[in-house]
Scaffold this active site. Structure first.
Site, PDB file in Angstrom:
ATOM      1  N   ASP A  74     -47.572   2.223 -36.946  1.00 51.05           N
ATOM      2  CA  ASP A  74     -46.705   1.349 -38.662  1.00 51.05           C
ATOM      3  C   ASP A  74     -48.155   0.673 -39.592  1.00 51.05           C
ATOM      4  OD1 ASP A  74     -47.017  -1.154 -37.225  1.00 51.05           O
ATOM      5  OD2 ASP A  74     -45.471  -1.147 -35.969  1.00 51.05           O
ATOM      6  N   ASP A  76     -48.946  -2.676 -41.100  1.00 52.07           N
ATOM      7  CA  ASP A  76     -48.908  -4.310 -41.246  1.00 52.07           C
ATOM      8  C   ASP A  76     -49.737  -4.655 -42.691  1.00 52.07           C
ATOM      9  OD1 ASP A  76     -47.728  -4.230 -38.938  1.00 52.07           O
ATOM     10  OD2 ASP A  76     -48.792  -4.539 -38.122  1.00 52.07           O
ATOM     11  N   ASP A 155     -56.737 -11.112 -32.514  1.00 50.53           N
ATOM     12  CA  ASP A 155     -57.488 -10.627 -30.915  1.00 50.53           C
ATOM     13  C   ASP A 155     -58.274 -10.249 -31.091  1.00 50.53           C
ATOM     14  OD1 ASP A 155     -55.902  -8.386 -31.908  1.00 50.53           O
ATOM     15  OD2 ASP A 155     -54.195  -8.658 -30.332  1.00 50.53           O
TER      16      ASP A 155
HETATM   17  P1  ATP Z   1     -49.930  -0.926 -31.947  1.00 51.45           P
HETATM   18  O1  ATP Z   1     -50.723   0.356 -32.955  1.00 51.45           O
HETATM   19  O2  ATP Z   1     -49.794  -1.002 -30.714  1.00 51.45           O
HETATM   20  O3  ATP Z   1     -49.197  -1.392 -32.836  1.00 51.45           O
HETATM   21  P2  ATP Z   1     -51.466  -3.073 -33.479  1.00 51.45           P
HETATM   22  O4  ATP Z   1     -52.965  -3.992 -33.555  1.00 51.45           O
HETATM   23  O5  ATP Z   1     -50.888  -2.712 -34.951  1.00 51.45           O
HETATM   24  O6  ATP Z   1     -51.002  -1.905 -32.618  1.00 51.45           O
HETATM   25  P3  ATP Z   1     -49.661  -5.484 -33.110  1.00 51.45           P
HETATM   26  O7  ATP Z   1     -48.639  -5.458 -32.243  1.00 51.45           O
HETATM   27  O8  ATP Z   1     -48.569  -4.460 -34.365  1.00 51.45           O
HETATM   28  O9  ATP Z   1     -50.691  -4.220 -32.351  1.00 51.45           O
HETATM   29  O10 ATP Z   1     -49.739  -6.779 -34.249  1.00 51.45           O
HETATM   30  C1  ATP Z   1     -50.929  -5.638 -35.769  1.00 51.45           C
HETATM   31  C2  ATP Z   1     -51.689  -7.021 -35.944  1.00 51.45           C
HETATM   32  O11 ATP Z   1     -51.389  -8.549 -35.090  1.00 51.45           O
HETATM   33  C3  ATP Z   1     -52.371  -6.522 -34.709  1.00 51.45           C
HETATM   34  O12 ATP Z   1     -53.751  -5.544 -34.451  1.00 51.45           O
HETATM   35  C4  ATP Z   1     -53.611  -8.400 -34.687  1.00 51.45           C
HETATM   36  O13 ATP Z   1     -54.854  -8.475 -35.537  1.00 51.45           O
HETATM   37  C5  ATP Z   1     -52.283  -9.056 -34.635  1.00 51.45           C
HETATM   38  N1  ATP Z   1     -52.174 -10.068 -33.480  1.00 51.45           N
HETATM   39  C6  ATP Z   1     -50.516  -8.997 -32.480  1.00 51.45           C
HETATM   40  N2  ATP Z   1     -50.812 -10.113 -31.410  1.00 51.45           N
HETATM   41  C7  ATP Z   1     -51.335 -10.609 -31.847  1.00 51.45           C
HETATM   42  C8  ATP Z   1     -51.677 -11.626 -30.776  1.00 51.45           C
HETATM   43  N3  ATP Z   1     -51.429 -12.334 -29.513  1.00 51.45           N
HETATM   44  N4  ATP Z   1     -52.963 -12.914 -30.772  1.00 51.45           N
HETATM   45  C9  ATP Z   1     -53.584 -12.838 -32.021  1.00 51.45           C
HETATM   46  N5  ATP Z   1     -53.400 -11.286 -32.957  1.00 51.45           N
HETATM   47  C10 ATP Z   1     -52.587 -10.589 -32.685  1.00 51.45           C
HETATM   48 MG    MG Z   2     -48.932  -2.854 -34.834  1.00 54.64          MG
END
Ligand code: ATP
Ligand code: MG
Length: 458
Positions: A74, A76, A155
């Site tokens: 997705d 963001d 994170d």
């Molecule tokens: P995925 O491919 O699994 O969606 P993602 O990196 O996009 O991986 P998400 O859970 O969609 O993970 O979160 C989007 C972004 O938000 C992350 O890349 C990170 O920058 C931030 N984020 C998410 N959860 C946390 C957290 N618990 N603490 C700090 N930053 C976070």
């Molecule tokens: Mg994501």
């Protein structure tokens, strides 16, 4: 890689450390992300925000995955516009979240999540500080900041990269770009502080290590085993969502093994951990569940949370049922009582919505019915909506070495009979539990990728 290079890189990293809060700016040639890899809708959101005079970037997983040549789940967006300003700019948007406001911009089934830059909880300059509890966990985190602030509270370094569409550059913080190239999961900032702020980051480290086949950098890895019990502070509904992301995204087996290694699995499934630690069948059963889940996802088949939870709790269920049987209880009541107890204990860690606990119990219940009804009353079992799942469950048990005296085979053959074909053709479609179809968060994910949600972050 030569020693000279490694030393140079380490040195370089040290030198950069003090400047982690300033980005390295990568040109199109360096980062290699082309607009064709990105969602058109996400780009539209960036253009519109830019035109209105706001800063706007793609951020997180979508930048990381595009850079690595993978399909983002997705997209963001992070911006300096407030949620209200974003909401006003897009007619097709809605404000969500009460504590932490976000905007969802809706394009048919694709949802682009737009968040305002947040600042870190310890920002001395900000009067509206984010709140941390006694343990250091972030309780409220609704303070807006700049892109640099926003990067510091991400994170991992590989998730702190921002793609701009006005000049096609990527801003990479704290060496994130190099870490992505080196296949390293490294926390932003001091690991212990960051895990204390949000213990879920420990399982996120495992999730990304498994999903991307990356290593976890030493300092990021070191505190996990000791700090794992902090997971107990996380609300059960959030952990349920995390469990789905961990296991129903195609890397269940690797994730499971890593979680066990880092003492995190028992924080999610304490009863299951007890069983797999001292029972060979249970260990095989859980591993096989992970393997089958991955295989189904790889071949494009659906996986349902209730089947997964039914399988993970099966060894514990059998254990508890046995205790009741030994107390002289008949098998069916013993099963029902054991089911309630096991589910009740699991709910302390991860919630499981009722729409899943009901079919879990049905699958368990049908295991005995499959044995009894083979023969004349087979049709009574076959009519159930849960027939397919319960049959798969029988095969899983046999696959793990349980001797069910050819039961799976009998039911496999039964499915070739005219009687079964008639039943299957007339089986009512499963009742829908969701009242209204909501747009999905992603245009590319599987239906099982439950909404990942920064709303559920502390
Ligand atoms: P995925 O491919 O699994 O969606 P993602 O990196 O996009 O991986 P998400 O859970 O969609 O993970 O979160 C989007 C972004 O938000 C992350 O890349 C990170 O920058 C931030 N984020 C998410 N959860 C946390 C957290 N618990 N603490 C700090 N930053 C976070
Ligand atoms: Mg994501």
């Amino acid at each position: 890689m030569s020693i000279v290079n490694t030393v140079a890189r380490l040195f370089n990293r040290k030198a950069k450390k003090a400047d982690d809060c300033k980005p390295e700016i990568l040109q199109r040639k360096e980062h290699g992300i082309s607009r064709r890899q990105l969602s058109e809708n996400a780009l539209k959101v960036l253009y519109r925000l830019n035109t209105a005079g706001y800063q706007a970037y793609l951020v997180g997983g979508c930048v990381r995955d595009s850079m690595l040549g993978a399909h983002p789940k997705d997209f963001d967006v992070a911006t300096n516009a407030t949620p209200e300003q974003v909401n006003q700019l897009f007619r097709n948007s809605r404000l969500i979240g009460r504590r932490f406001k976000l905007v969802h911009v809706l394009f048919g089934r694709e949802v682009i999540e737009v968040a305002t830059f947040r600042t870190s909880p310890k920002d001395e300059h900000n009067s509206q500080q984010a709140k941390t509890g006694d343990s250091g966990m972030i309780l409220r985190d609704n303070v807006y900041g700049t892109i640099d602030d926003d990067a510091m509270r991400r994170d991992f370094t590989i998730n702190a990269m921002y793609y701009a569409v006005d000049d096609f550059t990527v801003r990479s913080y704290a060496n994130g770009y190099q870490d992505a190239k080196d296949k390293l999961i490294r926390l932003m900032g001091d690991p212990e502080t960051r895990y204390r702020e949000d213990p879920v980051r420990m399982i996120r480290a495992i999730r990304f290590a498994a999903k991307l086949d990356f290593s976890i950098e030493e300092k990021t890895e070191a505190p996990i085993k000791v700090m794992a019990p902090l997971m107990g502070q996380i609300p059960a509904p959030r952990l349920f969502e995390e469990v789905l992301k961990l296991f129903l995204s195609g890397n269940a087996l690797v994730t499971y093994r890593l979680l066990r290694e880092y003492k995190l699995f028992k924080e999610l499934f304490p009863l299951t951990e007890q069983c797999v630690a001292d029972d060979e069948f249970a260990a095989r059963f859980v591993e096989q569940t992970m393997i089958n889940t991955d295989t189904r996802i790889q071949s494009g088949k659906s996986v349902t949370p209730y089947y997964f939870f039914a399988a993970l709790l099966w060894p514990s269920l059998q254990r508890v049922q046995k205790e009741f049987l030994e107390q002289g209880m008949p098998p069916q009541p013993a099963l029902h009582k054991a089911a309630s107890r096991v589910i009740e204990q699991q709910l302390v860690r991860t919630s499981i919505p009722k729409r899943f606990t009901i079919p879990m119990k049905e699958i368990w219940d049908m295991q005995a019915r499959f044995e009894k009804k083979k023969g004349k009353k087979a049709s009574e079992v076959a009519e159930s909506n849960r027939f397919r799942a319960a049959y798969d469950f029988i095969l899983l048990r046999e696959q793990c070495g349980e001797n069910l005296r050819g039961l799976g085979n009998w039911w496999t053959k039964y499915q070739d009979t005219e009687e079964y074909k008639h039943i299957a053709a007339n089986r009512k479609p499963e009742e829908r539990h969701t009242k209204k179809r909501r747009p999905r968060r992603t245009n590319r994910g599987t239906p099982n990728d439950r909404q990942r949600s920064r709303r559920s972050e502390p």
